[in-house]
Design a protein around this motif. Sequence first.
Motif, PDB file in Angstrom:
ATOM      1  N   ALA A 705       0.815  -1.287  -0.147  1.00 59.16           N
ATOM      2  CA  ALA A 705       0.021   0.044  -0.038  1.00 59.16           C
ATOM      3  C   ALA A 705       0.821   1.183  -0.001  1.00 59.16           C
ATOM      4  O   ALA A 705       0.522   2.204  -0.612  1.00 59.16           O
ATOM      5  CB  ALA A 705      -0.882  -0.032   1.142  1.00 59.16           C
ATOM      6  N   SER A 706       1.971   1.343   0.792  1.00 61.06           N
ATOM      7  CA  SER A 706       2.698   2.333   0.955  1.00 61.06           C
ATOM      8  C   SER A 706       3.456   2.737  -0.450  1.00 61.06           C
ATOM      9  O   SER A 706       3.708   3.707  -0.806  1.00 61.06           O
ATOM     10  CB  SER A 706       3.343   2.332   2.058  1.00 61.06           C
ATOM     11  OG  SER A 706       4.791   1.953   1.882  1.00 61.06           O
ATOM     12  N   ALA A 707       3.799   1.577  -0.967  1.00 60.83           N
ATOM     13  CA  ALA A 707       4.532   1.710  -2.308  1.00 60.83           C
ATOM     14  C   ALA A 707       3.689   2.370  -3.394  1.00 60.83           C
ATOM     15  O   ALA A 707       3.977   3.175  -4.241  1.00 60.83           O
ATOM     16  CB  ALA A 707       4.957   0.392  -2.774  1.00 60.83           C
ATOM     17  N   ALA A 708       2.381   1.885  -3.536  1.00 60.33           N
ATOM     18  CA  ALA A 708       1.634   2.239  -4.516  1.00 60.33           C
ATOM     19  C   ALA A 708       0.839   3.576  -4.425  1.00 60.33           C
ATOM     20  O   ALA A 708       0.475   4.169  -5.095  1.00 60.33           O
ATOM     21  CB  ALA A 708       0.429   1.141  -4.566  1.00 60.33           C
ATOM     22  N   SER A 709       0.820   3.943  -3.063  1.00 61.83           N
ATOM     23  CA  SER A 709       0.375   5.117  -2.742  1.00 61.83           C
ATOM     24  C   SER A 709       1.013   6.472  -3.143  1.00 61.83           C
ATOM     25  O   SER A 709       0.566   7.646  -3.402  1.00 61.83           O
ATOM     26  CB  SER A 709      -0.524   5.549  -1.306  1.00 61.83           C
ATOM     27  OG  SER A 709       0.588   5.446  -0.482  1.00 61.83           O
ATOM     28  N   GLY A 710       2.363   6.123  -3.365  1.00 62.98           N
ATOM     29  CA  GLY A 710       3.160   7.128  -3.840  1.00 62.98           C
ATOM     30  C   GLY A 710       3.536   8.262  -2.794  1.00 62.98           C
ATOM     31  O   GLY A 710       3.210   8.084  -1.596  1.00 62.98           O
TER      32      GLY A 710
END
Lengths: 856, 209
Positions: A705-710
């Motif tokens: 999630a943290s990678a994808a939320s940018g």
Amino acid sequence: MPAADAPPVAPDQQQPARVLTFEAGDHHNVDLLGGKGAGLVRMTAAGLPVPPGFIITTEVCRERQREGRLPSDLLDEIARYMRVLEGRTGRGFGHGPAPLLVSVRSGAPVSMPGMMETILNLGLNAQTAEALARETGDPLFSATVFVRFMRMYGEIVLGATGEAVDRAAAPLLATLRDRPDAVSMRALSDACQAALREDCGDEVPADAFEQVAGAIGAVFDSWNSRRAITYRNFHGIAHDLGTAVVVQAMVFGNLGTPSGTGVAFSRDPLSGEPTLFGEFLEGGQGEDVVAGTLTPQKIAQAAARFPELFAEFEGVARRLEELYRDVVDIEFTVERGKLFILQVRSAKRTAQAALRIAADFLTEMRLSEADALRSVTLAQVRQVGRPGFEPAAVARAKSEGRLLGSGIGASPGQVSGRVALDPDRAEAAAKGSNGAGSIILVRPTTSPHDLHGMIAARGILTSLGGATSHAAVVARALNKACVVGCDRLTIDAEKRRFRLDQTWFDEGDEISIDGATGELFAGALPVVPGGASTPQIEALLAVADRLARCRIFARVATTAQIATALACGATGVAIRLGDVLTTSGKLGEFIDAALAQREGSSAVVQMAQTLADLLAPLLAASGHADFALRAVDLATGEATELLRTVDLFAREPRLALPLGVPELIEVQVRAMALAIERAGYGGSAQFIVRHINDPSEMRELRRIASAASGSGRAAIAAGATMTSVHGALLASEIGRHADVLWLEARSLIANAHGYPSTLMLTADPLDDYLRRGLLSADPRTTLDESMTRLFLSVAGAAVSNPECRIGIRLSGQLSEQMVATLFRSGFRSFIVDPDEVRVARVALGREAAAMNPANG
Amino acid sequence: MSADVSDEKTYAVLTAILLKKVSDASALSEATGLPLDDTGRILGELEKRQAVFSMNSSVMATESGTALVKEIAARNYGELRGDPELERWHARFEPLNRQFLSAVTAWQTVDVGGTKLSNDHSDSEYDDKVRSRLDGLVNKMSHLLEEIGAKVPRLLRYRDRLNGALDKSYAGDSRFISDVRVDSLHTVWFEMHEDVLLVLGKERTDAGG
């Protein structure tokens, strides 16, 4: 009370008193005085104008039960107290010229069925009735009162059928109506007594004291009636609790001027407005209203005629509100200008009024915050939010001539639907797949044969019958909107159509009915979620929020629902992406992309824009409210059929696990981040995945999630929904890696019991199980020990991880008990259905107040 | 033995099916007071005659079954129908029926300043009064049923069923007053009303019922 009136025997401290005047009792001692007696004592002590009387205490009832008969000296004691009453009223018991009449009522410490209620007008016999006729100058009045007494005494004490007296008296009363001197009270008495002897072999004693003894005996007998015993056994009420008996002077609203009788609420029970509400019958008794011989006037009119009297009454009403700390309804009588309070009860009221009154009592400082919140029921909060026709649409329909007429509103509810003229077709149409659903069953009248159609319909309309007709009774039992007795409606069953005046309707046409007003409209009317709120209601809810300090998320799927939920005071919204995909018809596309992932397709990645397009308007509508998005759940089937899950898993078994296909999670978070940017959303967003079972699974979810939320404005919190026993038990460890943990109450309870989740939604099977004693507690409303342990385990995650917020999803109607338990366990975030947002606010506020008496 | 549908037991089962619309053997046994075995046997016979059809364990009356009930009623009770004593009985039943409906209405709704609200059953004193009222009416109805039971013994079953529902409501299950999904007072009363109308060959007037 003047000393001269004091009863000769002072109540002994050791031996509970047998008889007490209203002045002498202690109103806290309900066990001795009974509920009714304690109420009268309390009002008397408060200086309120109550007709004088005395109480034969529960001690006498117990004595009688032990000895099998009334204590021998009781009658002497009663005679002494009766002399006190005579002194107070200036009348004579059992003799003229102004005979004293009394009522005898039962008054147990707790209410129960099967108890004798009331005998009025004791003290009458041929001589005293004659005296009363002379005194009032109204033989018909005296005769009516006398007959009423003999009927009641005959029925209740002697066990006669009430009609016997009525039949015997009817011709004599009719004669008296025309010629007031034509019938003597002796003749009337003889006729009634003869009828009673014929009917039950016994007659009413002429001696006034014997009458009282008989009535007291009947009250005590009723304590031991079969029904009362069954009831006490069932409710665990001690059999030696006993009942008290209240003996009270009768007052008459037709003696002199100004006189009269009335019923009034201390506030308007329909709107809650702080104005007296009720009716006054000048110069009449209660039965005159029933008989329609006199027409009552509104309290306001009466107050204009007798300003002093009603100023006094207003003061009494206010005093009673203080005493009861509630709105009361008051039965009163005015005898020769003197006001008497006969009966006072907590007033029944509409839901709207209940909320308004609670808020007003709070501002008037009559109730504490805690008590104000406690004074409304969750059902009332729910009722105020019940959906109804859009007011503007109703006005439009009326101006367009679509108001077809009206019948008798028999069961409230505003519904639109297509007409079915036959129960079978109603059932079929309601089940029909072509978006049918809402059906209004239109019948001349209904019988048991129509039941299945009534169950299937949303509303019921009949041309015949009144508010007590079969249709009305059944509709209310089913909680369906119902209008009956619409006599301008003609049904042509053969041609499957009906006519209202000159307008014909075919089966299948749409109509709308209002089960409260009885109005019918042509065509459908738009329905809006209820909750026409008022400043008073908002003030009360604000108090609840301040006490509870909880976050309440409404489970929604559309922007319209978001607007409604926020208007109801939700602090956030919870959205299932699966629902959004289903309603927009994109679910298939999403699944195809998920399946294609296996072949190395980039279809999933390309879904990001599509998903963001769907999410942006929802985020925009949410403003600054919290926004919880739940990932598409392909693992279990809330939409199994739609998804053909089995098929899906055969092709891609990894979909059965929450993070089986990480790209799917990634794309959803990325879409959310994109949508947040685009919508300029300024609240706090969270992304939630169901069925997380393991700490490392959660850690991985947070990483994805943290990678994808940018790195944009979109800080998306990552969380999990606990649905399994395993996950719940490991919640503290899982919580170490989560920003938020939700517990899905229904799923977890069902899973822990090994029940399908849907079982928790249906009433019957579990109700039946509970009745048969196969479950010791209702899992839908109560957390038993094992469930409490699981729930506490999840709640405990907040303690070990202060950074992690813990919330719970409650489905359907909230159970007060469940909310209380959860709040006490430390849950402070809740996802509820939109209809239940206000209910949750009140329930939580109330629990918070209860936990912290400083608020009370 | 070929089914003699005009015998009382068979008629009882068939009427009960008709009144309940959809039923099953155990509910019918409860409604008629016949042992489960007998009910099952009679159902089999009725099915053979195509007066009823069954699906899974539910049974429903066919059109011919419905016609049959009226036909048998006309034949079996034809003599009774002109009986002035029964007419008088019916004249006494009607007001009782209206009182009953009004008492059930009082159970469901409370009057607040002239407006009817659903009874939320928060006032046990009010509920107890209504229950006592219903109790009295069931008592009166029981006497009436005993009278007509001398001529049509089958109808006596309603006395037991009404009192059974009352007992259950006293034992704390308030559904047994007006819930349409259980054998509540109201459910039983209405079946009884329909049944009586069939016996007397009268149509429902619906002045109040």
